[in-house]
Design a protein around this motif. Sequence first.
Motif, PDB file in Angstrom:
ATOM      1  N   TRP A 263      95.609  55.419  28.619  1.00  0.00           N
ATOM      2  CA  TRP A 263      94.696  56.385  29.223  1.00  0.00           C
ATOM      3  C   TRP A 263      95.406  57.715  29.402  1.00  0.00           C
ATOM      4  O   TRP A 263      96.628  57.779  29.554  1.00  0.00           O
ATOM      5  CB  TRP A 263      94.148  55.873  30.556  1.00  0.00           C
ATOM      6  CG  TRP A 263      95.173  55.337  31.506  1.00  0.00           C
ATOM      7  CD1 TRP A 263      95.947  56.033  32.389  1.00  0.00           C
ATOM      8  CD2 TRP A 263      95.536  53.957  31.674  1.00  0.00           C
ATOM      9  NE1 TRP A 263      96.759  55.201  33.092  1.00  0.00           N
ATOM     10  CE2 TRP A 263      96.525  53.911  32.691  1.00  0.00           C
ATOM     11  CE3 TRP A 263      95.110  52.768  31.093  1.00  0.00           C
ATOM     12  CZ2 TRP A 263      97.101  52.707  33.106  1.00  0.00           C
ATOM     13  CZ3 TRP A 263      95.699  51.574  31.512  1.00  0.00           C
ATOM     14  CH2 TRP A 263      96.669  51.562  32.509  1.00  0.00           C
ATOM     15  N   GLY A 264      94.590  58.794  29.353  1.00  0.00           N
ATOM     16  CA  GLY A 264      95.193  60.109  29.501  1.00  0.00           C
ATOM     17  C   GLY A 264      94.226  61.231  29.184  1.00  0.00           C
ATOM     18  O   GLY A 264      93.001  61.065  29.208  1.00  0.00           O
ATOM     19  N   LEU A 265      94.805  62.392  28.864  1.00  0.00           N
ATOM     20  CA  LEU A 265      94.056  63.612  28.577  1.00  0.00           C
ATOM     21  C   LEU A 265      94.582  64.236  27.297  1.00  0.00           C
ATOM     22  O   LEU A 265      95.722  63.989  26.891  1.00  0.00           O
ATOM     23  CB  LEU A 265      94.232  64.622  29.726  1.00  0.00           C
ATOM     24  CG  LEU A 265      93.775  64.203  31.124  1.00  0.00           C
ATOM     25  CD1 LEU A 265      94.303  65.197  32.149  1.00  0.00           C
ATOM     26  CD2 LEU A 265      92.265  64.121  31.184  1.00  0.00           C
ATOM     27  N   LEU A 266      93.758  65.075  26.689  1.00  0.00           N
ATOM     28  CA  LEU A 266      94.179  65.769  25.482  1.00  0.00           C
ATOM     29  C   LEU A 266      94.443  67.240  25.775  1.00  0.00           C
ATOM     30  O   LEU A 266      93.662  67.904  26.459  1.00  0.00           O
ATOM     31  CB  LEU A 266      93.111  65.657  24.398  1.00  0.00           C
ATOM     32  CG  LEU A 266      92.753  64.243  23.937  1.00  0.00           C
ATOM     33  CD1 LEU A 266      91.807  64.306  22.754  1.00  0.00           C
ATOM     34  CD2 LEU A 266      93.998  63.433  23.597  1.00  0.00           C
ATOM     35  N   ALA A 267      95.549  67.739  25.234  1.00  0.00           N
ATOM     36  CA  ALA A 267      95.927  69.146  25.359  1.00  0.00           C
ATOM     37  C   ALA A 267      95.914  69.783  23.975  1.00  0.00           C
ATOM     38  O   ALA A 267      95.517  69.163  22.984  1.00  0.00           O
ATOM     39  CB  ALA A 267      97.306  69.262  26.009  1.00  0.00           C
TER      40      ALA A 267
ATOM     41  N   GLY B 122      92.983  47.461  25.923  1.00  0.00           N
ATOM     42  CA  GLY B 122      94.214  46.860  25.422  1.00  0.00           C
ATOM     43  C   GLY B 122      95.013  46.266  26.564  1.00  0.00           C
ATOM     44  O   GLY B 122      94.452  45.866  27.592  1.00  0.00           O
ATOM     45  N   ASN B 123      96.316  46.205  26.388  1.00  0.00           N
ATOM     46  CA  ASN B 123      97.205  45.684  27.426  1.00  0.00           C
ATOM     47  C   ASN B 123      96.959  46.430  28.734  1.00  0.00           C
ATOM     48  O   ASN B 123      97.138  47.636  28.822  1.00  0.00           O
ATOM     49  CB  ASN B 123      98.667  45.875  26.985  1.00  0.00           C
ATOM     50  CG  ASN B 123      99.647  45.258  27.971  1.00  0.00           C
ATOM     51  OD1 ASN B 123      99.378  45.131  29.162  1.00  0.00           O
ATOM     52  ND2 ASN B 123     100.794  44.865  27.464  1.00  0.00           N
TER      53      ASN B 123
ATOM     54  N   THR C 122      88.273  59.297  33.565  1.00  0.00           N
ATOM     55  CA  THR C 122      89.613  59.440  34.137  1.00  0.00           C
ATOM     56  C   THR C 122      89.847  58.522  35.330  1.00  0.00           C
ATOM     57  O   THR C 122      90.980  58.358  35.776  1.00  0.00           O
ATOM     58  CB  THR C 122      89.864  60.896  34.560  1.00  0.00           C
ATOM     59  OG1 THR C 122      88.781  61.337  35.404  1.00  0.00           O
ATOM     60  CG2 THR C 122      89.957  61.809  33.334  1.00  0.00           C
ATOM     61  N   GLY C 123      88.765  57.924  35.850  1.00  0.00           N
ATOM     62  CA  GLY C 123      88.915  56.967  36.932  1.00  0.00           C
ATOM     63  C   GLY C 123      88.605  55.546  36.497  1.00  0.00           C
ATOM     64  O   GLY C 123      88.673  54.614  37.298  1.00  0.00           O
ATOM     65  N   PHE C 124      88.271  55.368  35.217  1.00  0.00           N
ATOM     66  CA  PHE C 124      87.925  54.050  34.678  1.00  0.00           C
ATOM     67  C   PHE C 124      89.191  53.354  34.217  1.00  0.00           C
ATOM     68  O   PHE C 124      90.061  53.979  33.605  1.00  0.00           O
ATOM     69  CB  PHE C 124      86.948  54.197  33.508  1.00  0.00           C
ATOM     70  CG  PHE C 124      86.402  52.893  33.007  1.00  0.00           C
ATOM     71  CD1 PHE C 124      85.252  52.354  33.561  1.00  0.00           C
ATOM     72  CD2 PHE C 124      87.040  52.190  31.994  1.00  0.00           C
ATOM     73  CE1 PHE C 124      84.733  51.144  33.099  1.00  0.00           C
ATOM     74  CE2 PHE C 124      86.541  50.995  31.530  1.00  0.00           C
ATOM     75  CZ  PHE C 124      85.383  50.464  32.085  1.00  0.00           C
ATOM     76  N   GLY C 125      89.307  52.058  34.504  1.00  0.00           N
ATOM     77  CA  GLY C 125      90.540  51.399  34.095  1.00  0.00           C
ATOM     78  C   GLY C 125      90.514  49.897  34.202  1.00  0.00           C
ATOM     79  O   GLY C 125      89.454  49.263  34.161  1.00  0.00           O
ATOM     80  N   ASN C 126      91.702  49.328  34.377  1.00  0.00           N
ATOM     81  CA  ASN C 126      91.896  47.889  34.389  1.00  0.00           C
ATOM     82  C   ASN C 126      92.205  47.374  35.785  1.00  0.00           C
ATOM     83  O   ASN C 126      92.575  48.132  36.682  1.00  0.00           O
ATOM     84  CB  ASN C 126      93.061  47.516  33.461  1.00  0.00           C
ATOM     85  CG  ASN C 126      92.786  47.839  32.010  1.00  0.00           C
ATOM     86  OD1 ASN C 126      91.750  47.479  31.474  1.00  0.00           O
ATOM     87  ND2 ASN C 126      93.720  48.529  31.367  1.00  0.00           N
ATOM     88  N   SER C 127      92.111  46.071  35.934  1.00  0.00           N
ATOM     89  CA  SER C 127      92.518  45.406  37.164  1.00  0.00           C
ATOM     90  C   SER C 127      93.842  44.703  36.918  1.00  0.00           C
ATOM     91  O   SER C 127      93.975  43.906  35.988  1.00  0.00           O
ATOM     92  CB  SER C 127      91.457  44.382  37.581  1.00  0.00           C
ATOM     93  OG  SER C 127      91.897  43.620  38.677  1.00  0.00           O
ATOM     94  N   THR C 128      94.861  45.008  37.729  1.00  0.00           N
ATOM     95  CA  THR C 128      96.170  44.377  37.601  1.00  0.00           C
ATOM     96  C   THR C 128      96.672  43.955  38.971  1.00  0.00           C
ATOM     97  O   THR C 128      96.047  44.214  39.995  1.00  0.00           O
ATOM     98  CB  THR C 128      97.204  45.349  36.977  1.00  0.00           C
ATOM     99  OG1 THR C 128      97.567  46.340  37.953  1.00  0.00           O
ATOM    100  CG2 THR C 128      96.658  46.029  35.741  1.00  0.00           C
TER     101      THR C 128
END
Length: 435
Positions: free
Chosen positions: A302-306, A294-295, A350-356
């Motif tokens: 992104w995040g974690l579940l508790a 997404g944006n 947890t280390g995967f993401g976007n380029s900004t």
Amino acid sequence: RDAQESRGLGDVYKRQDRYNSILLNVSEKNSDMYFELLNKRSYEKDYDKLQLIKSEFDVFQQNIKTRFNKNEEIELHSFQNKLQSNQAYIRFSKLNKLVFVAHLITKDQAQIIKISETELGKLIDFYTSQITNKKPDIYSYNVLFKPIVDKLSPSINQLFIKNEGLFTNVNIESLWNPVKEKYLFDIYEINYVERPSAIFKIDTASEFESAFLFGNPDFSDGNTTLETINSKVRAGINPLPYTEKEITALNILLTERDIKTVTTNLESSTEKSLYANTKSSIIHLATHGFFIEGNKYDRFNWGLLAANSKNNLQTDFKKEVRNDGIIFGFEIIKKNFTQTELVVLSACETGFGNSTFFGGENLANSFLRAGAKNIISTLWPVDDEITQQFMITFYSELLKNKNINLALRTAKQVIKKEYSEPNYWAPFVLLQNKI
């Protein structure tokens, strides 16, 4: 040319130093004040009060900057003189939409190497797909790293890499060299650093006094029975039985070394429990991770579940700050982790993401921006059982040698002997926020 290269390294350092270096140098009292003002500024709704808070925050930041004597410039020849003959510093960067380059600096050379004129996003998707499907891949190596290898002296065996943008979604260790028929992990000792100066502190011993060990959340709301089907990977909302075993084993290892621990399990693995333990030396989070396309500037993606997150995910999902069992990157970045030596994100992607413009955007970087000094994260979905084995091996080594980097490499070697595919041993990467 030397003068241009010297200025260029200084510029590289300043551009890549996007994390708040100042936070790593101030007192605990001042870091607490910084995050208090940051949160007030973020959440205050009253306009007049907000203007006062902004003014107070600006004055506070300026005072801290004035007292902090930070040398941003790094002179090329001085930097090269400190490098050993077997070491190389590599920084990836983007020239335009299609052209990516690598700044290569060794003891006796400094040059810019063109890496790719292809659309990197599609290449990264291919790279990830080949690894997760356990398929051979020489294409990624030929495009992403062979141009660099061609310029490296045979004496170079230690690499310090600053990944940039989408390059953060690649673990260079997992690339297969078809000529030597080896993974780069078996050819080079590869270290990921945020700043060039971190190279000279890579072997610094880490001391740990306390640990917060979070695992096996009860994702249900307490009124329903836990899913009978356990999850094999740390993504989704089904139970993760091996995270409980992981936390139990790590608790034994740490307490035997007189490290004070706080552990959670099932309903006690809450969002609040993490925020109550942000000053622990070690923060270990074993649960489901998530990344939503997404944006790319939206840190709610992104995040974690508790505990107690299942119902909110299925019926009341909202991208907002609340106690809903969903630990968003947006929430992490507002917390104070400056006292934390090591964060381990034992979850999927947890280390995967976007380029900004700000660099790689992912959960690991949210912890970096919140002041954590070392973060271990993952680049793709990880197996629940094998990750438990990996983490026990990693901590066993860490408590022996107190070197995070060496312990992580040793754990990879151990797991790789039993599970040869990089899908199992290569998702784990260490970001080091040293100054």
